[in-house]
Design a protein around this motif. Structure first.
Motif, short mmCIF file in Angstrom:
data_model
loop_
_atom_site.label_atom_id
_atom_site.label_comp_id
_atom_site.label_asym_id
_atom_site.label_seq_id
_atom_site.Cartn_x
_atom_site.Cartn_y
_atom_site.Cartn_z
N ARG A 340 34.99 46.36 59.10
CA ARG A 340 33.66 46.97 59.16
C ARG A 340 33.49 47.77 60.45
NH1 ARG A 340 28.31 44.21 57.11
NH2 ARG A 340 29.18 45.20 55.28
N GLN A 341 33.99 47.24 61.55
CA GLN A 341 33.90 47.97 62.82
C GLN A 341 34.67 49.28 62.75
OE1 GLN A 341 35.10 44.52 65.45
NE2 GLN A 341 33.53 45.38 66.77
N LEU A 342 35.84 49.25 62.12
CA LEU A 342 36.65 50.46 62.02
C LEU A 342 35.92 51.53 61.20
CD1 LEU A 342 40.19 48.89 61.41
CD2 LEU A 342 39.35 50.00 63.50
N VAL A 343 35.22 51.09 60.15
CA VAL A 343 34.46 52.04 59.33
C VAL A 343 33.32 52.64 60.15
CG1 VAL A 343 32.98 52.28 57.31
CG2 VAL A 343 35.03 50.88 57.16
N ILE A 348 38.50 54.66 59.92
CA ILE A 348 38.98 54.66 58.55
C ILE A 348 37.85 55.18 57.66
CG2 ILE A 348 40.64 52.78 58.90
CD1 ILE A 348 38.72 50.87 57.57
N SER A 349 38.20 55.68 56.49
CA SER A 349 37.23 56.41 55.68
C SER A 349 36.18 55.54 55.01
CB SER A 349 37.97 57.21 54.60
OG SER A 349 38.71 56.34 53.76
N GLY A 350 36.52 54.29 54.70
CA GLY A 350 35.54 53.45 54.00
C GLY A 350 35.99 52.02 53.90
N TYR A 351 35.06 51.18 53.45
CA TYR A 351 35.34 49.75 53.38
C TYR A 351 35.95 49.37 52.03
CZ TYR A 351 34.92 44.78 53.23
OH TYR A 351 35.24 43.46 53.09
N LEU A 352 37.01 48.58 52.07
CA LEU A 352 37.59 47.95 50.89
C LEU A 352 37.84 46.49 51.24
CD1 LEU A 352 40.22 50.63 49.74
CD2 LEU A 352 37.99 50.16 48.72
N SER A 353 37.94 45.66 50.23
CA SER A 353 38.09 44.21 50.45
C SER A 353 39.52 43.84 50.83
CB SER A 353 37.70 43.46 49.18
OG SER A 353 38.74 43.56 48.22
N PRO A 354 39.76 42.61 51.31
CA PRO A 354 41.13 42.17 51.61
C PRO A 354 42.06 42.28 50.41
CG PRO A 354 39.55 40.66 52.59
CD PRO A 354 38.76 41.60 51.72
N TYR A 355 41.50 42.12 49.19
CA TYR A 355 42.34 42.19 47.99
C TYR A 355 42.97 43.57 47.83
CZ TYR A 355 43.87 40.76 43.33
OH TYR A 355 44.64 40.40 42.25
N HIS A 356 42.36 44.59 48.43
CA HIS A 356 42.89 45.94 48.30
C HIS A 356 44.13 46.18 49.15
CE1 HIS A 356 38.98 46.38 46.38
NE2 HIS A 356 39.46 47.44 45.79
N THR A 357 44.53 45.20 49.92
CA THR A 357 45.84 45.29 50.58
C THR A 357 46.93 45.34 49.50
OG1 THR A 357 45.94 42.86 50.74
CG2 THR A 357 45.10 44.07 52.65
N ARG A 358 46.70 44.62 48.40
CA ARG A 358 47.64 44.62 47.27
C ARG A 358 47.72 46.00 46.64
NH1 ARG A 358 50.02 41.96 43.09
NH2 ARG A 358 49.49 42.49 40.95
N HIS A 359 46.58 46.60 46.36
CA HIS A 359 46.57 47.92 45.75
C HIS A 359 47.17 48.97 46.69
CE1 HIS A 359 44.40 46.15 42.54
NE2 HIS A 359 43.27 45.99 43.21
N THR A 360 46.98 48.77 47.99
CA THR A 360 47.54 49.70 48.96
C THR A 360 49.06 49.66 48.94
OG1 THR A 360 45.60 49.47 50.40
CG2 THR A 360 47.62 50.31 51.41
N TYR A 361 49.63 48.45 48.92
CA TYR A 361 51.09 48.32 48.87
C TYR A 361 51.65 48.97 47.60
CZ TYR A 361 55.73 46.48 48.09
OH TYR A 361 57.07 46.40 47.83
N ILE A 362 51.07 48.64 46.46
CA ILE A 362 51.60 49.16 45.19
C ILE A 362 51.47 50.69 45.15
CG2 ILE A 362 51.33 49.16 42.69
CD1 ILE A 362 50.33 46.29 42.88
#
Length: 415
Positions: A340-343, A348-362
């Protein structure tokens, strides 16, 4: 009234109090007393919504995972019984609306009660009541088999949701929650947005370099998420027996229930292997953790127990906490999270949840290997996904891929 009296089962349908026909008061009130003279056979009241729901839950908990049942159906039950979360007492209080005591043959009262229910995603709530009614009817639990389903309500059907509405914060039991906090893992799996490679690196660095030691504790786990694309619940119960440094592989065979805190199967119910190379950052990370580890778990908390997904989310997003000051007034403290601080700082451009680390890798790894069909198959297998999903939803392609294997893929951390 005439329709009820003409029906073959009129004794069950006819309301002797006449309230059903809007004639329950005045001179008609005496009629109920006359019809309830000693010896007169009284019609049995229809099953209540609460009785229907409890019977449905007894069956439902045998066909869904314990975590899903506890998280989803506890919320639905509280809404049905009119229990509302009180932030001051940190407990549930009873509201004036109690749908559970209404009889299933009183459609008007049910519609009014549902309208008063305070719950996020009311269409889902009504849909589950609809299924509960059909279940109880199929089991012969209704007093009157001709009672119509009172939960087929068009005004509570699922409306079209805009992107802005979908990702807006929600009020749940009187508390404001971010969109990802009210979505389960299955829904997060379908939300395949991802961070860029640069944003990924910024987030990892921010956790490692945080001025708070409590944030730095989670840095290796966050990096591990980004480097493997595993589901967030799959890393928490990982033990050193699941890591083979000789063959350079990780075995993902279990996950941790977020509410039950119990170890269960992976989402697909299958174990899978994730391979890494000798000179990879992932192997370097795991070896450094192994040297410092005094626990059987790869990612233990300070008490060498399982890390909590909710605590991880707090450090990722931040959280609010009410505290009572010396003079007795209640003060709300806000603890900002790393992402949230980075946003807010525009890093960074926007907030995504920790689960989106998975989508980022793929996303990043599939993009680096989009012309290698065998590599895409390996990525899909290693992440518990399918090539078709990667092509259509991560790469935006509609073509099919022949099956095969590869010994080397370009990883996002190799770029």
């Amino acid at each position: 009234m005439e329709a009820d009296l003409d029906h073959p089962e009129w004794e069950k349908l006819f309301d002797i109090t006449l309230a059903k026909y809007g004639l329950g008061g005045g001179k008609y009130a005496k009629l109920a007393d006359v019809l309830q003279l000693p010896g007169a056979k009284q019609p049995e009241p229809e099953t209540t919504v609460g009785e229907m729901w409890e019977a449905y839950l007894e069956w439902k908990k045998t066909v869904v995972e314990e975590t899903t049942f506890k998280e989803a159906f506890t919320t639905l039950s509280n809404a049905l019984y009119g229990k509302v979360w009180n932030r001051k007492t940190n407990d549930y209080s009873q509201s004036d609306s109690n749908l559970s005591i209404v009889h299933l043959d009183n459609k008007t009262k049910i519609a009014i009660a549902i309208g008063d229910v305070k719950i996020y995603r009311k269409p889902y709530f009504v849909a589950e009541l609809n299924r509960a009614f059909d279940f109880c009817k199929s089991k012969g639990m209704l007093v009157n088999p001709t009672t119509e389903n009172p939960f087929v309500l068009d005004k509570f059907s699922t409306p079209a949701v805009t992107t802005q509405q979908k990702y807006a914060s929600k009020i749940v039991n009187g508390e404001e929650k971010e969109w990802h906090e009210v979505l389960d893992e299955e829904e997060l799996e379908l939300d395949r947005r991802a961070f860029t490679k640069e944003e990924r690196d910024i987030i990892i660095k921010a956790f490692y370099e945080s001025t708070k030691s409590s944030d730095r504790v989670y840095a290796p786990l966050i990096e591990f998420y980004f480097l493997t694309g595993c589901r967030t619940s799959e890393a928490l119960p990982l033990t050193w027996r699941d890591v083979d440094f000789e063959r350079n592989l990780i075995r993902f065979s279990k996950s941790l229930g977020s509410s039950t805190r119990k170890v269960k199967d992976t989402k697909t119910g299958e174990a899978r292997f994730f391979y890494f190379s000798d000179n990879s950052r992932l192997k370097e990370l795991l070896l450094s953790l192994k040297i410092e580890s005094s626990s059987n778990l790869v990612f233990p908390n300070k008490k060498t127990k399982f890390m909590s997904s909710s605590v991880i989310r707090n450090h990722w997003l931040g959280y609010k906490q009410n505290r009572t000051s010396v003079d007795g007034t209640e003060v709300e403290y806000i603890y900002p999270g790393i992402v949230r601080q980075l946003v807010e700082e525009g890093k960074i451009s926007g907030y995504l949840s920790p689960y989106h680390t998975r989508h980022t890798y793929i996303t990043l790894t599939a993009e680096a290997n989009k012309h290698d069909n065998n590599a895409l198959l390996y990525i899909a297998t290693a992440c518990g996904n399918s090539v078709d999903v990667i092509l259509r939803h991560y790469l935006g392609l509609a073509e099919s891929v022949s099956k095969g294997y590869t010994t080397r893929i370009k990883r996002a951390d190799d770029q």
